[in-house]
Design an enzyme around this catalytic site. Structure first.
Site, PDB file in Angstrom:
ATOM      1  N   CYS A  97       1.038  -0.962  -0.327  1.00 14.86           N
ATOM      2  CA  CYS A  97       0.389  -0.335  -0.215  1.00 14.86           C
ATOM      3  C   CYS A  97       0.956   0.881   0.336  1.00 14.86           C
ATOM      4  O   CYS A  97       1.324   1.378   1.476  1.00 14.86           O
ATOM      5  CB  CYS A  97      -0.909  -0.182   0.809  1.00 14.86           C
ATOM      6  SG  CYS A  97      -1.423   1.280   1.253  1.00 14.86           S
ATOM      7  N   CYS A 100      -0.673   4.325   2.398  1.00 10.06           N
ATOM      8  CA  CYS A 100      -0.489   4.787   3.907  1.00 10.06           C
ATOM      9  C   CYS A 100      -0.289   3.074   4.286  1.00 10.06           C
ATOM     10  O   CYS A 100       1.147   3.410   4.102  1.00 10.06           O
ATOM     11  CB  CYS A 100      -1.938   5.450   3.702  1.00 10.06           C
ATOM     12  SG  CYS A 100      -3.018   4.204   3.533  1.00 10.06           S
ATOM     13  N   SER A 101      -0.649   2.351   4.805  1.00  8.15           N
ATOM     14  CA  SER A 101      -0.600   0.373   4.540  1.00  8.15           C
ATOM     15  C   SER A 101      -1.425  -0.201   5.153  1.00  8.15           C
ATOM     16  O   SER A 101      -1.227  -0.670   6.160  1.00  8.15           O
ATOM     17  CB  SER A 101       0.870   0.673   6.212  1.00  8.15           C
ATOM     18  OG  SER A 101       1.734   2.166   6.261  1.00  8.15           O
ATOM     19  N   CYS A 102      -2.163   0.068   3.656  1.00  8.51           N
ATOM     20  CA  CYS A 102      -3.242  -1.071   3.854  1.00  8.51           C
ATOM     21  C   CYS A 102      -3.483  -2.705   4.089  1.00  8.51           C
ATOM     22  O   CYS A 102      -1.845  -2.937   3.368  1.00  8.51           O
ATOM     23  CB  CYS A 102      -4.228  -0.820   2.819  1.00  8.51           C
ATOM     24  SG  CYS A 102      -5.357   0.585   2.903  1.00  8.51           S
TER      25      CYS A 102
END
Lengths: 191, 228
Positions: A97, A100-102
């Protein structure tokens, strides 16, 4: 810790919110317990182990991931739509991701630090083969490398290839051997 | 927004810092931030996940790169707590100083007059099946628009103005660009678009590489629109 300034500020915020009655003092311990004990890559590993040993389940998992895993009622963060992508001899999938950091929390737990760091987020879309090399994954030049940048609410998980030596093992035994990294796509499994 | 969070394709960050022994939370404060964020989402201080994600994008850009993942969340959730009037920045700083913080330390939070425009009901899932018709079909070639909004968007800058192929259609979903700012849900069809490496990275691409992104219909136009 620590003299890490964000750490001090986080606990300052916590103390103010508890004083105002806006945060349950036990909430932090509940979060730690949740993600240490109940929500982690062992959930995804159970799903992968079953897919390897149950062809009908594998087909459902690859076509309607969310429906296939519904019966497990995994906790730890709703996944609006789960898409599971299979690594084969010809195709290698990798999940990131960049914005962000999905990450599929309910199946893999909270993401490891490197997954959230700028380096992985910046490089995995531009030079996935070089990134995979750093993880020790060497692919044939002809392998179709597919990078999934999780830019909406769909969450991706990789169905890794089963090592031939593991055919015939029980699901529980298999699940113990399946690594988090193989389900992100940065690791291969070997006997 | 063209923020530091939009990291895809950036050079200069070096090797992956892989740590095999890492724990879920490296220290208690990370779980503190997680719990506060849960509470902010449950209480409506963070109106929805898009509003929260955008609060993280709005933090101090130096902090974004230096404060680690939960430090970024801290900056976002503090921003929202202050904007909602729950806490004041100076009170948080005062408490942090009492607990040993440096009064001059950089603070990630960037509260502004960023006001919420309506009270869109919160919902569990972002899927909105059946409310719009899809303009594109699997197999169509599309080009991403050159969008540069100052607010939230989920079209990464590395994939702007790029041509790709629709490989999946996912029905209607809440549009983050609107939902993050209180402009309602404005559901749109979501597609998975596959881009060849050479389309994104030109001659420097690695061989046999493609990137797939989940993109909303308003990010896309037909590849052949201009030719018609």
């Amino acid at each position: 810790m620590t003299d890490f300034q964000p750490a001090i500020r986080a606990e300052a915020l916590e103390s103010l919110l508890i004083e105002k009655g806006l945060l349950d003092p036990a909430a932090v311990d509940r979060v730690i317990e949740q993600f240490n004990d109940r929500t982690g890559p062992m959930n995804g590993a159970r799903v992968v182990a079953r897919a390897w040993t149950d062809a009908d389940f594998k087909e459902r998992l690859l076509h309607e991931g969310s429906l296939a895993v519904e019966e497990y009622a995994f906790e730890g963060g709703q996944i609006d739509k789960l898409v599971v992508v299979a690594n084969t001899g010809l195709v290698h999938n990798l999940v990131v991701c960049t914005l962000c950091s999905c990450y599929p929390w309910a199946l893999l737990g909270l993401p490891p630090k490197w997954y959230k760091d700028p380096s992985y987020r910046a490089r995995s879309v531009r030079e996935p083969r070089a990134v995979l090399q750093e993880f020790g994954v060497a692919l044939a030049a002809s392998t179709d490398v597919r990078v999934w940048d999780s830019s909406a609410e769909i969450r991706y998980m990789v169905l890794p290839q089963q090592p031939p030596e593991w055919v015939g093992l029980e699901q529980a035994d298999l699940a113990h051997r399946i690594t988090r990294d193989s389900m992100i796509g940065v690791g291969l499994l070997s006997a | 927004m063209n923020g530091v969070h939009d990291l895809g394709g950036r050079h200069g960050f070096g090797a992956i810092d892989y740590d095999t022994s890492e724990e879920v939370f490296h220290d208690r404060w990370e779980a503190v931030v997680f719990a506060i964020t849960n509470r902010a989402l449950a209480s409506g201080v963070a109106k929805n996940v898009d509003h929260f994600r955008h609060s993280v994008e709005r933090i101090d850009p130096v902090s974004y790169l230096s404060d680690t993942y939960y430090g970024r969340w801290l900056g976002g959730v503090e921003t929202l707590l202050v904007e909602a009037g729950v806490l004041r920045s100076e009170d948080i700083t005062q408490r942090a100083v009492e607990r040993g913080a440096d009064r001059e330390a950089r603070v990630a939070a960037r509260p502004s007059g960023h006001t919420w425009q309506d009270d869109t009901p919160r919902s569990q899932s972002a899927a909105r099946r059946g409310v719009v018709t899809a303009k594109f079909s699997v197999g169509d070639m599309v080009t991403t628009r050159n969008l540069n909004p100052s607010g939230h968007t989920r079209l990464p800058s590395y994939a702007r103005g790029a041509c790709g192929c629709v490989v999946a259609e996912h029905g209607a979903w809440v549009l983050p660009d609107a939902n993050a700012h209180g402009r309602g849900e404005q559901p749109e069809t979501l597609y998975t678009i596959a881009f060849e490496g050479s389309e994104l990275w030109g001659d420097t691409t690695e061989p046999c590489v493609s990137v797939r992104l989940d993109l909303f219909e308003s990010y896309l136009e037909s590849r052949y629109l201009e030719a018609k």
